[in-house]
Design an enzyme around this catalytic site. Sequence first.
Site, PDB file in Angstrom:
ATOM      1  N   GLY A  36       0.982  -2.485   3.226  1.00 16.10           N
ATOM      2  CA  GLY A  36       1.884  -1.353   3.032  1.00 16.10           C
ATOM      3  C   GLY A  36       2.139  -1.120   1.552  1.00 16.10           C
ATOM      4  N   GLY A  37       3.275  -1.588   1.062  1.00 18.15           N
ATOM      5  CA  GLY A  37       3.724  -1.314  -0.308  1.00 18.15           C
ATOM      6  C   GLY A  37       2.663  -1.549  -1.373  1.00 18.15           C
ATOM      7  N   GLU A  61       1.317  -7.688  12.862  1.00 18.32           N
ATOM      8  CA  GLU A  61       2.319  -7.450  11.822  1.00 18.32           C
ATOM      9  C   GLU A  61       3.699  -7.827  12.361  1.00 18.32           C
ATOM     10  OE1 GLU A  61       0.929  -4.273   8.854  1.00 18.32           O
ATOM     11  OE2 GLU A  61       1.784  -3.190  10.551  1.00 18.32           O
ATOM     12  N   SER A 112       4.263  -7.680   4.027  1.00 13.93           N
ATOM     13  CA  SER A 112       4.532  -8.190   2.680  1.00 13.93           C
ATOM     14  C   SER A 112       3.339  -8.934   2.081  1.00 13.93           C
ATOM     15  CB  SER A 112       5.781  -9.076   2.661  1.00 13.93           C
ATOM     16  OG  SER A 112       6.919  -8.326   3.031  1.00 13.93           O
ATOM     17  N   GLU A 131       6.636   0.728  13.368  1.00  9.46           N
ATOM     18  CA  GLU A 131       7.524   1.842  12.992  1.00  9.46           C
ATOM     19  C   GLU A 131       7.376   2.997  13.986  1.00  9.46           C
ATOM     20  OE1 GLU A 131       6.223   2.070   8.909  1.00  9.46           O
ATOM     21  OE2 GLU A 131       7.150   0.108   8.555  1.00  9.46           O
ATOM     22  N   GLY A 178       7.746  -4.975   4.776  1.00  6.76           N
ATOM     23  CA  GLY A 178       8.578  -4.362   3.745  1.00  6.76           C
ATOM     24  C   GLY A 178       9.773  -5.210   3.339  1.00  6.76           C
ATOM     25  N   HIS A 218       1.689   1.118  15.291  1.00 12.95           N
ATOM     26  CA  HIS A 218       2.478   0.459  14.246  1.00 12.95           C
ATOM     27  C   HIS A 218       3.914   0.305  14.745  1.00 12.95           C
ATOM     28  CE1 HIS A 218       4.473  -0.384  10.459  1.00 12.95           C
ATOM     29  NE2 HIS A 218       3.288  -0.687   9.969  1.00 12.95           N
ATOM     30  N   ASN A 238      -1.941   1.016   4.285  1.00 10.82           N
ATOM     31  CA  ASN A 238      -1.149   1.955   5.086  1.00 10.82           C
ATOM     32  C   ASN A 238      -0.123   2.566   4.143  1.00 10.82           C
ATOM     33  OD1 ASN A 238       0.457   3.342   6.821  1.00 10.82           O
ATOM     34  ND2 ASN A 238       1.172   1.553   7.983  1.00 10.82           N
ATOM     35  N   TRP A 239      -0.397   3.779   3.727  1.00  6.45           N
ATOM     36  CA  TRP A 239       0.482   4.419   2.739  1.00  6.45           C
ATOM     37  C   TRP A 239       1.798   4.875   3.355  1.00  6.45           C
ATOM     38  CZ3 TRP A 239      -3.184   8.241  -0.388  1.00  6.45           C
ATOM     39  CH2 TRP A 239      -4.152   7.479  -1.061  1.00  6.45           C
ATOM     40  N   LYS A 240       1.856   4.892   4.674  1.00 12.61           N
ATOM     41  CA  LYS A 240       3.061   5.367   5.381  1.00 12.61           C
ATOM     42  C   LYS A 240       3.417   6.777   4.904  1.00 12.61           C
ATOM     43  CE  LYS A 240       4.285   0.605   6.216  1.00 12.61           C
ATOM     44  NZ  LYS A 240       5.271  -0.423   6.470  1.00 12.61           N
TER      45      LYS A 240
END
Length: 252
Positions: free
Chosen positions: A236-237, A169, A215, A99, A175, A97, A9-11
Amino acid sequence: MRKKIVAGNWKCNTTVSEGVALAKQVSDLVVSKGAKDVVVVLGTPFTHLTSVAAIIDKSRVSVAAQNCAAEPKGAFTGEVSVSMIQSTGATFIIIGHSERRDYYHETSEILNKKVALTLAQGLTPIYCCGEALAIREAGTENAFVQNQLEETIFNLSAEDFGKIVIAYEPIWAIGTGRTASSQQAQDMLAFIRGLIAKKYNQSIADNCSILYGGSCSPANANELFGQPDIDGGLIGGASLKADDFLAIINAY
Ligand code: 13P
């Protein structure tokens, strides 16, 4: 047999040219060195979908949008419909998600529509759930996640439910570098699978891919993916670095 899935997930990261370069790097690495039994998905911004879908090896890598409109089409300025997403070549849509729930006030009712539209168009929803830290500290995370599932996806027919992917999640792990322990993740995923078995049946539960996100890194993926109910990750990251993402794909 349920599938092993590693989805990035590149966001809201990368320009189109940066994203295309990253996707090409990931696709080449997956083709030359990636575990063959893992479904690899790249969740890119809307603006990148068409270009990314055009340069990846589609036999090994799939593309996901990170959101979709809750209506099929019409006067909804700024929205991107499921059929538009499908026309880019993307085959998955990340829905719900935390977010989006927190920052854009996406309710269960909205998510319910998004899941239904995605399925109706023949795309695969990656439906996200997970609790905030205060809920985890109060020890009510199971009830909270159960409620999310009941309000959003447990109204699906058995046939439709058999097509979705779930990603758990915990918000406190996203993150933050504070990943859930493999036991915490396993416990929740086993709980979710048990709910699916009760609501639908054991075979649908056994065939549903349930991912962990929060994470996830090359350092912890192996232990997480070694748990019996963890069928992969939503990353993510670490999905923004091709080598790290490949290491997670190969952590099985
Ligand atoms: P991180 O892997 O950066 O914690 O993000 C997880 C996530 O939110 C994926 O959807």
